[in-house]
Design a protein around this motif. Sequence first.
Motif, PDB file in Angstrom:
ATOM      1  N   ALA A   1       0.831  -1.219   0.000  1.00 14.58           N
ATOM      2  CA  ALA A   1       0.000   0.000   0.000  1.00 14.58           C
ATOM      3  C   ALA A   1       0.860   1.262   0.000  1.00 14.58           C
ATOM      4  CB  ALA A   1      -0.935  -0.001   1.206  1.00 14.58           C
TER       5      ALA A   1
ATOM      6  N   TRP B   1      -1.977   5.358  -1.905  1.00 18.56           N
ATOM      7  CA  TRP B   1      -1.764   5.968  -0.582  1.00 18.56           C
ATOM      8  C   TRP B   1      -0.403   6.669  -0.514  1.00 18.56           C
ATOM      9  CZ3 TRP B   1      -4.458   7.346   3.545  1.00 18.56           C
ATOM     10  CH2 TRP B   1      -3.800   7.528   4.763  1.00 18.56           C
TER      11      TRP B   1
ATOM     12  N   MET C   1      -0.552   9.944  -2.342  1.00 18.16           N
ATOM     13  CA  MET C   1      -1.655  10.866  -2.045  1.00 18.16           C
ATOM     14  C   MET C   1      -1.126  12.173  -1.442  1.00 18.16           C
ATOM     15  SD  MET C   1      -5.017   9.718   0.103  1.00 18.16           S
ATOM     16  CE  MET C   1      -5.442   8.282  -0.857  1.00 18.16           C
TER      17      MET C   1
ATOM     18  N   ARG D   1      -5.090  13.074   1.915  1.00 16.28           N
ATOM     19  CA  ARG D   1      -4.943  12.071   2.986  1.00 16.28           C
ATOM     20  C   ARG D   1      -5.647  12.537   4.260  1.00 16.28           C
ATOM     21  NH1 ARG D   1       0.791  11.661   3.107  1.00 16.28           N
ATOM     22  NH2 ARG D   1       0.934  12.777   5.074  1.00 16.28           N
TER      23      ARG D   1
ATOM     24  N   LEU E   1      -1.177   7.231  10.250  1.00 21.11           N
ATOM     25  CA  LEU E   1      -1.751   7.423   8.917  1.00 21.11           C
ATOM     26  C   LEU E   1      -1.637   8.888   8.479  1.00 21.11           C
ATOM     27  CD1 LEU E   1      -4.937   5.137   8.839  1.00 21.11           C
ATOM     28  CD2 LEU E   1      -2.537   4.543   8.473  1.00 21.11           C
TER      29      LEU E   1
ATOM     30  N   GLY F   1       1.337   9.478   6.722  1.00 18.68           N
ATOM     31  CA  GLY F   1       1.502   8.782   5.445  1.00 18.68           C
ATOM     32  C   GLY F   1       2.015   7.355   5.550  1.00 18.68           C
TER      33      GLY F   1
ATOM     34  N   THR G   1       1.593   3.204   6.710  1.00 17.27           N
ATOM     35  CA  THR G   1       0.534   2.209   6.782  1.00 17.27           C
ATOM     36  C   THR G   1       0.732   1.442   8.097  1.00 17.27           C
ATOM     37  OG1 THR G   1       1.886   0.605   5.574  1.00 17.27           O
ATOM     38  CG2 THR G   1       0.384   1.965   4.288  1.00 17.27           C
TER      39      THR G   1
ATOM     40  N   VAL H   1     -10.518   4.423   2.282  1.00 23.28           N
ATOM     41  CA  VAL H   1      -9.077   4.296   2.565  1.00 23.28           C
ATOM     42  C   VAL H   1      -8.573   3.089   1.761  1.00 23.28           C
ATOM     43  CG1 VAL H   1      -7.383   3.753   4.365  1.00 23.28           C
ATOM     44  CG2 VAL H   1      -9.266   5.329   4.852  1.00 23.28           C
ATOM     45  N   PRO H   2      -7.502   3.255   0.996  1.00 23.19           N
ATOM     46  CA  PRO H   2      -7.080   2.166   0.106  1.00 23.19           C
ATOM     47  C   PRO H   2      -6.740   0.882   0.871  1.00 23.19           C
ATOM     48  CG  PRO H   2      -5.915   4.201  -0.440  1.00 23.19           C
ATOM     49  CD  PRO H   2      -6.660   4.467   0.835  1.00 23.19           C
TER      50      PRO H   2
ATOM     51  N   VAL I   1      -3.774  -0.154   3.825  1.00 20.97           N
ATOM     52  CA  VAL I   1      -3.310   0.967   4.666  1.00 20.97           C
ATOM     53  C   VAL I   1      -3.514   0.639   6.144  1.00 20.97           C
ATOM     54  CG1 VAL I   1      -3.769   3.386   5.266  1.00 20.97           C
ATOM     55  CG2 VAL I   1      -3.661   2.680   2.860  1.00 20.97           C
ATOM     56  N   TYR I   2      -4.674   0.043   6.439  1.00 19.28           N
ATOM     57  CA  TYR I   2      -5.003  -0.326   7.827  1.00 19.28           C
ATOM     58  C   TYR I   2      -5.252  -1.830   7.850  1.00 19.28           C
ATOM     59  CZ  TYR I   2      -7.965  -0.849  11.996  1.00 19.28           C
ATOM     60  OH  TYR I   2      -8.514  -1.267  13.197  1.00 19.28           O
TER      61      TYR I   2
END
Length: 486
Positions: free
Chosen positions: A53, A58, A61, A66, A169, A172, A174, A199-200, A203-204
């Motif tokens: 990611a 992300w 971005m 973001r 986050l 920036g 992940t 959220v792509p 990322v989380y």
Amino acid sequence: MEPQYFKHFINGEFVSSSRTFPKHRPSDGALIGQVCEAGKAEVNAAVAAARAAMKGPWGRMSVEDRTALLHKVADEINRRAEDFVLAEMNDTGQPRAMVEHGFIPRGAANFKIFADVIKNVPAESFTSSSPDGRGALNYSIRVPKGVIGVVCPWNAPLLLMTWKVGPALACGNTVVVKPSEETPATAALLGEVMNAVGVPPGVYNVVHGFGPDSAGAFLTSHPGVDAITFTGETRTGTAIMKAAADGIRSVSFELGGKNAGVVFADCDLDAAIEGIGRAAFMNCGQICLGTERLYVERPIFDRFVTALKKRAESLKPGNPEDAGTTLGPLISEEQRNKVLSYYKKARDEGATLVTGGGVPDMPGELAHGHWVQPTIWTGLPETASVIREEIFGPCCHIAPFDTEDEAIERANDTEYGLCTTIWTQNLTRAHRVAARIDVGIAWINSWFLRDLRTPFGGSKRSGIGREGGVHSLEFYTELRNICVKL
Ligand code: NAD
């Protein structure tokens, strides 16, 4: 209520694994579901998704996009607040008022505050002249560290997790989160929120499980994790620090405490009882900032003990949903056994029991919950176990003192250094004492009064580093210097 099944959240999808463990409700001990336990394969997949990611949308971005997305995360948590409240109450047994008006809104706010902070950080720059008379411009930019491993405790699950996921986050990065095995629910719900607002994937990420030989250890020793942020026990911090040493990964630690309250005879006694009553008993004592040691100036000692006893006895354990409930259970049978073992140690070491010391009579199904009585002791020497060791239960020891120097010395006589709470109307003395107690946070005539822009963390064995406001950026970003010959 339907039995629940808590899956991992990897690359934007909920995935199960073959091993599971049971989740019980603290208020009545009922089995409420099964939690998937991540093995190395799931942790590898989560870390790989988080790394990928960083290279996707992300990673490219803009900070504006973001942070706008993080505002949407906060708004979606608030829109689904009741789902979060129910999940958190079920997981922890905490009374509704505390969850609904405290922990869940703070969980949402953690995304907004750091989104706003990151947009407003100035960059440093220097112009200099070189020996040949030409100049150079140096400036620094902040870049994300990469994949952050986030290991969380159970005492305020959403709040403490988002306190780290929010800034990670915003900067920036992940994340791969390992929630406490006791409280899987809100981390899972946050996965739904991330997907809902766009959220792509990757990322989380969330992996469930335990610490040693399980998801926690697999995550913190994973070479694909660039930095580790952890809240929990000091002993666990030691194990994680050893794991982080391989690969020279940076750590941010918010650890245990054995916090002292210092109450002077000139305090506003009603305010002090209200504040200390919260500091000692809120969340059934399961707050790292809680006060388990109290030093009270001798002229008001007896009045203080009597008033705090009344306060402790006014607390109402009960169903978290009932409006009158002001005291929840401990998180687990294991934690109850630990707290009760300290209640016994206090007896064995000769404490005078002011109130509590056992288990309350609870009606019906609640009798199977993990309840203990709020407890106050006096009369122990400073060497006693309940004065030296973190208990993490609704209890405190109160000792008298005669001089300011004595109070400071006793407050500092601990291996921990998270916070203190000082009560006096002499503000000159308040400032003087606050500066001399070795802690990360000193509250004067208050307790747990938080401004999220301020540095939060502990000294001595209570932690490494500070988080909050711009201080979080120090951990979640790398500073890169760029030098231009002019
Ligand atoms: P804990 O240390 O037992 O567990 C915390 C997390 O670490 C859990 O997710 C657990 O599974 C994981 N873990 C355990 N062993 C591990 C290992 N070897 N490797 C990787 N992960 C591991 O703490 P807890 O009982 O959940 O929480 C209570 C403690 O947290 C108390 O000591 C309290 O003071 C502290 N705490 C501190 C703060 C703070 O801000 N300083 C805030 C809240 C709680």
